[in-house]
Design a protein around this motif. Structure first.
Motif, PDB file in Angstrom:
ATOM      1  N   THR A  48       0.811  -1.213   0.000  1.00 33.65           N
ATOM      2  CA  THR A  48       0.000   0.000   0.000  1.00 33.65           C
ATOM      3  C   THR A  48       0.847   1.266   0.000  1.00 33.65           C
ATOM      4  OG1 THR A  48      -1.764  -1.155   1.184  1.00 33.65           O
ATOM      5  CG2 THR A  48      -1.803   1.252   1.246  1.00 33.65           C
ATOM      6  N   ILE A  49       1.828   1.342   0.896  1.00 35.96           N
ATOM      7  CA  ILE A  49       2.665   2.541   0.994  1.00 35.96           C
ATOM      8  C   ILE A  49       3.452   2.761  -0.298  1.00 35.96           C
ATOM      9  CG2 ILE A  49       4.535   3.669   2.256  1.00 35.96           C
ATOM     10  CD1 ILE A  49       1.913   3.399   3.804  1.00 35.96           C
ATOM     11  N   ASN A  50       4.002   1.662  -0.847  1.00 31.04           N
ATOM     12  CA  ASN A  50       4.748   1.757  -2.100  1.00 31.04           C
ATOM     13  C   ASN A  50       3.860   2.274  -3.222  1.00 31.04           C
ATOM     14  OD1 ASN A  50       5.391  -0.065  -4.819  1.00 31.04           O
ATOM     15  ND2 ASN A  50       7.225   0.854  -3.903  1.00 31.04           N
ATOM     16  N   CYS A  51       2.628   1.797  -3.260  1.00 30.78           N
ATOM     17  CA  CYS A  51       1.687   2.237  -4.297  1.00 30.78           C
ATOM     18  C   CYS A  51       1.371   3.720  -4.141  1.00 30.78           C
ATOM     19  CB  CYS A  51       0.405   1.404  -4.214  1.00 30.78           C
ATOM     20  SG  CYS A  51      -0.773   1.742  -5.538  1.00 30.78           S
ATOM     21  N   LEU A  52       1.121   4.157  -2.912  1.00 33.09           N
ATOM     22  CA  LEU A  52       0.848   5.574  -2.657  1.00 33.09           C
ATOM     23  C   LEU A  52       2.020   6.441  -3.107  1.00 33.09           C
ATOM     24  CD1 LEU A  52      -0.826   5.513   0.884  1.00 33.09           C
ATOM     25  CD2 LEU A  52      -1.803   6.572  -1.155  1.00 33.09           C
ATOM     26  N   LYS A  53       3.238   6.030  -2.716  1.00 31.63           N
ATOM     27  CA  LYS A  53       4.435   6.799  -3.078  1.00 31.63           C
ATOM     28  C   LYS A  53       4.624   6.864  -4.588  1.00 31.63           C
ATOM     29  CE  LYS A  53       7.206   6.042   1.116  1.00 31.63           C
ATOM     30  NZ  LYS A  53       8.416   5.385   1.677  1.00 31.63           N
ATOM     31  N   LYS A  54       4.412   5.723  -5.268  1.00 26.86           N
ATOM     32  CA  LYS A  54       4.595   5.680  -6.717  1.00 26.86           C
ATOM     33  C   LYS A  54       3.612   6.597  -7.433  1.00 26.86           C
ATOM     34  CE  LYS A  54       6.773   1.619  -8.684  1.00 26.86           C
ATOM     35  NZ  LYS A  54       6.566   0.393  -9.487  1.00 26.86           N
ATOM     36  N   ILE A  55       2.367   6.572  -6.989  1.00 32.84           N
ATOM     37  CA  ILE A  55       1.349   7.408  -7.629  1.00 32.84           C
ATOM     38  C   ILE A  55       1.706   8.882  -7.462  1.00 32.84           C
ATOM     39  CG2 ILE A  55      -1.059   8.149  -7.529  1.00 32.84           C
ATOM     40  CD1 ILE A  55      -1.789   5.273  -6.745  1.00 32.84           C
ATOM     41  N   VAL A  56       2.056   9.273  -6.235  1.00 31.74           N
ATOM     42  CA  VAL A  56       2.385  10.674  -5.968  1.00 31.74           C
ATOM     43  C   VAL A  56       3.645  11.094  -6.724  1.00 31.74           C
ATOM     44  CG1 VAL A  56       3.078  12.316  -4.183  1.00 31.74           C
ATOM     45  CG2 VAL A  56       1.243  10.680  -3.714  1.00 31.74           C
ATOM     46  N   ARG A  57       4.664  10.224  -6.718  1.00 34.32           N
ATOM     47  CA  ARG A  57       5.945  10.562  -7.365  1.00 34.32           C
ATOM     48  C   ARG A  57       5.826  10.640  -8.879  1.00 34.32           C
ATOM     49  NH1 ARG A  57       8.686   6.719  -5.365  1.00 34.32           N
ATOM     50  NH2 ARG A  57       8.659   5.289  -7.129  1.00 34.32           N
ATOM     51  N   GLU A  58       5.118   9.685  -9.479  1.00 34.15           N
ATOM     52  CA  GLU A  58       5.073   9.587 -10.937  1.00 34.15           C
ATOM     53  C   GLU A  58       3.922  10.366 -11.571  1.00 34.15           C
ATOM     54  OE1 GLU A  58       5.035   5.437 -11.867  1.00 34.15           O
ATOM     55  OE2 GLU A  58       6.953   5.033 -10.870  1.00 34.15           O
ATOM     56  N   GLU A  59       2.832  10.557 -10.794  1.00 27.58           N
ATOM     57  CA  GLU A  59       1.639  11.156 -11.398  1.00 27.58           C
ATOM     58  C   GLU A  59       1.141  12.397 -10.674  1.00 27.58           C
ATOM     59  OE1 GLU A  59      -1.291   7.998 -12.242  1.00 27.58           O
ATOM     60  OE2 GLU A  59       0.287   6.589 -11.640  1.00 27.58           O
ATOM     61  N   GLY A  60       1.714  12.667  -9.493  1.00 28.72           N
ATOM     62  CA  GLY A  60       1.293  13.842  -8.738  1.00 28.72           C
ATOM     63  C   GLY A  60       0.265  13.514  -7.669  1.00 28.72           C
ATOM     64  N   PHE A  61       0.225  14.347  -6.615  1.00 35.07           N
ATOM     65  CA  PHE A  61      -0.680  14.107  -5.487  1.00 35.07           C
ATOM     66  C   PHE A  61      -2.144  14.117  -5.911  1.00 35.07           C
ATOM     67  CE2 PHE A  61      -3.347  15.603  -1.990  1.00 35.07           C
ATOM     68  CZ  PHE A  61      -3.025  14.686  -0.996  1.00 35.07           C
TER      69      PHE A  61
END
Length: 286
Positions: A48-61
């Motif tokens: 879950t945390i990895n997915c959250l970080k990836k979405i924010v990092r690659e696609e924006g908050f």
């Protein structure tokens, strides 16, 4: 302890609507994470945390709230239907079976029937949400999704995934309302409003968690059907296909963000719904 006198349908409906919007505003990012994990057929996300970080990092908050317009529009009628249907079906079944108080079996049956009722309301909104949450989406908003679906499949195309949605809601609501009834019966009678809120929060959280354990395999399949995959058509054969090809654990993809949302979210729903009903009861009885 006598059961509260039932309120008119409109009060149940409005209370459910307020509860639903309150829950979705707090918990929506976890729903985005859940959908991403369920649609992934490879190990794109490591938890879950990895997915959250990836979405924010690659696609924006802001991507964590992508597609929230459909759920916001959906949550009011969805949760309103859930609670109002549960109360109305409860009255029907008590009269039909000739019992004066709700029991465990009736709580499960009433919840399952309310879930089936609710599913007819939510399918188009769920379909739009899944299409917008998909990482590969080409759509920028609800209107584009609706236009694309109707042009390609007609108005009935908005009900793609109805059967899987039906099973998802039957299982979740049966577990949710069945648990609420059982846990409440084991809890002491509240002495004040604070204790009442804590009991509702506990009952709703336990119910939400148990309902999520029951319905996640159906949710995984529903997400894939509504995302447009041609490999999945009917719910139970699709569950067997996923388990056979990807392993049993694949049926619980997205479980952590889902249970983190719908466990506490179930508690929030019950607390807000009960508080609204108490307010309306005081107003109605004046």
């Amino acid at each position: 302890m006598s059961e509260p006198k039932p309120l008119p349908f409109i009060y149940q409906f409005v209370s459910g609507a307020i509860a639903g919007v309150s829950e979705i505003l707090v918990m929506y990012p976890l729903d985005v994470v859940k959908t991403r994990q369920q649609l992934a057929t490879t190990n794109d996300y490591n938890g879950t945390i990895n997915c959250l970080k990836k979405i924010v990092r690659e696609e924006g908050f802001s991507r964590l709230y992508k597609g929230i317009s459909a759920p916001i529009l959906m949550e009011a009628p969805k949760r309103a239907t859930k609670f109002a249907a549960n109360d109305e079906w409860g009255k029907f079944y008590r009269n039909y079976f000739g019992v004066t108080k709700m029991n465990q079996s009736l709580a499960i049956l009433t919840g399952a029937t309310a879930g089936a009722t609710e599913s007819f309301v939510v399918v188009p909104f769920e379909l739009i949400k899944i299409r917008l949450q998909d990482k590969t989406t080409k759509f920028n908003g609800m209107g584009e999704v609706v236009k694309d679906i109707v042009q390609k499949n007609g108005v009935l195309g908005l009900y793609k995934g109805l059967e899987s949605t039906l099973w998802r809601h039957i299982w979740w609501n049966a577990g949710y309302f069945g648990c609420i009834h059982q846990v409440r019966s084991l809890m002491p009678k509240p002495k004040d409003s604070t204790q009442k809120t804590l009991i509702d929060l506990t009952c709703g959280t336990v119910g939400g968690t148990f309902g999520t354990i029951l319905n996640t395999p159906f949710d995984v399949v529903k997400s894939r059907i509504q995302a447009g995959s041609t490999q999945y058509r009917w719910t139970y054969p699709s569950i067997l296909k996923v388990a056979r090809e990807e392993g049993f654990s694949a049926l619980y993809k997205g479980f952590i963000p889902k249970v983190l949302r719908l466990g506490p979210g179930g508690g929030i729903l019950l607390v807000v719904f009960t508080a609204c009903m108490d307010f309306f009861r005081q107003y109605h009885e004046k």
